[in-house]
Motif scaffolding. Sequence first.
Motif, short mmCIF file in Angstrom:
data_model
loop_
_atom_site.label_atom_id
_atom_site.label_comp_id
_atom_site.label_asym_id
_atom_site.label_seq_id
_atom_site.Cartn_x
_atom_site.Cartn_y
_atom_site.Cartn_z
N TYR A 10 -8.05 -59.57 5.62
CA TYR A 10 -6.98 -60.57 5.52
C TYR A 10 -5.63 -59.87 5.41
O TYR A 10 -5.45 -58.93 4.64
CB TYR A 10 -7.21 -61.46 4.31
N ASN A 11 -4.67 -60.33 6.16
CA ASN A 11 -3.32 -59.79 6.13
C ASN A 11 -2.35 -60.96 6.07
O ASN A 11 -2.26 -61.75 7.00
CB ASN A 11 -3.07 -58.93 7.37
N ALA A 12 -1.61 -61.04 4.99
CA ALA A 12 -0.74 -62.20 4.79
C ALA A 12 0.36 -62.28 5.84
O ALA A 12 0.85 -63.34 6.17
CB ALA A 12 -0.13 -62.15 3.39
N GLY A 13 0.77 -61.13 6.42
CA GLY A 13 1.83 -61.16 7.40
C GLY A 13 1.36 -61.41 8.81
O GLY A 13 2.17 -61.60 9.72
N ALA A 14 0.04 -61.41 9.03
CA ALA A 14 -0.51 -61.59 10.37
C ALA A 14 -0.82 -63.06 10.60
O ALA A 14 -0.96 -63.84 9.66
CB ALA A 14 -1.77 -60.76 10.54
N PRO A 15 -0.93 -63.47 11.86
CA PRO A 15 -1.29 -64.87 12.12
C PRO A 15 -2.70 -65.16 11.61
O PRO A 15 -3.56 -64.29 11.57
CB PRO A 15 -1.22 -64.97 13.65
N ALA A 16 -2.91 -66.39 11.19
CA ALA A 16 -4.23 -66.79 10.70
C ALA A 16 -5.24 -66.75 11.84
O ALA A 16 -4.88 -66.91 13.01
CB ALA A 16 -4.16 -68.19 10.09
N PRO A 17 -6.51 -66.52 11.54
CA PRO A 17 -7.52 -66.51 12.61
C PRO A 17 -7.65 -67.89 13.25
O PRO A 17 -7.58 -68.92 12.57
CB PRO A 17 -8.80 -66.11 11.87
N ASP A 18 -7.82 -67.90 14.55
CA ASP A 18 -8.01 -69.14 15.30
C ASP A 18 -9.49 -69.31 15.59
O ASP A 18 -10.09 -68.49 16.29
CB ASP A 18 -7.23 -69.11 16.62
N LEU A 19 -10.09 -70.37 15.05
CA LEU A 19 -11.50 -70.63 15.29
C LEU A 19 -11.67 -71.48 16.54
O LEU A 19 -10.93 -72.44 16.77
CB LEU A 19 -12.12 -71.35 14.08
N LEU A 20 -12.65 -71.10 17.36
CA LEU A 20 -13.01 -71.83 18.58
C LEU A 20 -11.79 -72.08 19.47
O LEU A 20 -11.44 -73.21 19.80
CB LEU A 20 -13.69 -73.16 18.23
#
Length: 622
Positions: A217-227
């Motif tokens: 997890y990286n707070a500065g990175a975009p959140a993971p996109d599921l599907l």
Amino acid sequence: MVVCGDDGLAHRLAIELREVYRQRVVLVVPAERAGEEAADTGTTGTTDTDTLSGRTVVPVRVVTAPAPTTEAMLRAEVDRAAALALVYEDDETNLRAALAARRLSPGLRLVVRMYNRKLGQHLEQLLDQAALVAVPGLDRAVLDASTTVLSDADTAAPALVATALADTNKVVQADGLLLRAAEHPAPDRGQVPDPGLCTLALLSSTAADPAGFEGSYNAGAPAPDLLPDDRTVRGSAARGTVVLEAVRREGPALPPRRLARRGAPLGKVFSARLRWALAGIVAAVLALTVATTLLTDEHVLHAAYLTLLDLFAINDPAVDEPPTRQVLQLLSGLAGLALLPLLVAGALEALGTFRTAGALRRPPRGLSGHIVLLGLGKVGARVLTRLRELDIPVVCVEQDPDARGIALARALGVPVVLGDVTEDGVLGAARVHRATALLALTSSDTTNLEATLAARALKSDLRVALRLYDDDFATAVYRTLRSAHPQAVTRSRSVSHLAAPAFAGAMMGRQILGAISVERKVLLFAALPVAGHPQFEGRTVAEAFRPGGWRVLALDTARPEARSPDLANTGHDPEHQSLLWDLHPGHVLHHQDRVVIAATRRGLAELLGSSPDGRTTATGLR
């Protein structure tokens, strides 16, 4: 959800239900474990908030009881629960509690832990029949999910196999096929990424965590996109992906082994020297037959007959015959003298071959590319069965000649080394220096650790998965081995951690095949009928896809009456597998179809008609 147990599986199952499925859980444990469970599962009586994801976490309520009595289950409010899991180590305790729970709540979904498969099948049928009698007109789909009997060894075996083959425990089993969520880093410029069966997610980070927790997890990175949809995947080339892949065997093909079945090749029954000697005798008989035909003007069949009579010494002496006939008779008798010991040797050799066919095999000298399996107990026997179903070469090491899996290894023709794995020469006899992986699955943590260190000394880059019970000890061992051998893969696995997702999925209903974590999010896999779901019925596979919600992965091609009610725990016979994974986007889904989907928690809740936090479920019996 109510969980009753007396070991680590109960604790892990409660956490799985709370963290993955957001369920309210009551945990029934003996008093001596209550303090430990309260500390680990969070029994504060108020809701907590996960600061990373911002989600609300419902605490687990602990009820202490020495045994799952009727009074203890009533205190846990089993009569108001959606599902009950009985995961005591003793089969009889679980059996008694299951019968009592069915009387307390006929519509309760039961998940029972049992090692005895045959008894478990009978119990499933009995409890399903009791539910049908108590609730007349119960829907067939609901009845199929009313009782599920599982074994922790059976459910952990696929993940252990996947660890040895593909270095992952993110595994879902469907219709006998192992599927893993493989994390791929962002491809280099000009490189075409491997899409696998489909892309499940786009990661927030392109680098894998060296500790084995992929996608840190990286707070500065975009959140993971599921599907994500295909357009999003193509537009995010700088991000890593999680793709769905089938776990398949790698390595050399296994040699044919027919002695344990009907028939046996001559190369196994008779040695090469014996076959050459027999060929020489046959050649001598043919030569004598031809000579008799040419020198005595006999018909070829009569000449062959006379030669065989002379060979077996049952013909009359050729006293009054011409010298030519006398010489031929002497030569035939000489060949007969060589035939007698040859027949005796052949009989003894064949007898010895068929005797050793039922005994334990030794590892062949040239064996390589195999997996060394330490321990043939309850878990080891299940893992051995799974490895052989995947046609993977295995060599087993076991100290106890009467262990549970010894008879299984003998029947499967798997090489076994009997001896203490901590003694010198035992791992060498198992050809561990030529192996691709080591699975240390004995019941002793110290034995597994010692065997791992000894194997590392023989082959420093050997992939190792060892079974450890104590989590703190496992963490310390893992970090030390990773520091000492950074180029090698080392994984510590707990059977309770590997088995808990399958038990949790069964508590949610048999349509849940499993769950895979993607960073701080979770993807669920489920088998759903198309009927009753307007999101699927009459739509194509492409039209039924909702990015971020759900995606159709496979179609069940079996007839509705022949379908297995539990795709996650079916057999592994390829002839009976019915799921079609390579679906055309234009394929239209019909009313009678059943599909396997990947879905987010919110997406599956919408499909099942329940809220995302799981407080009301349409999959229960109540």
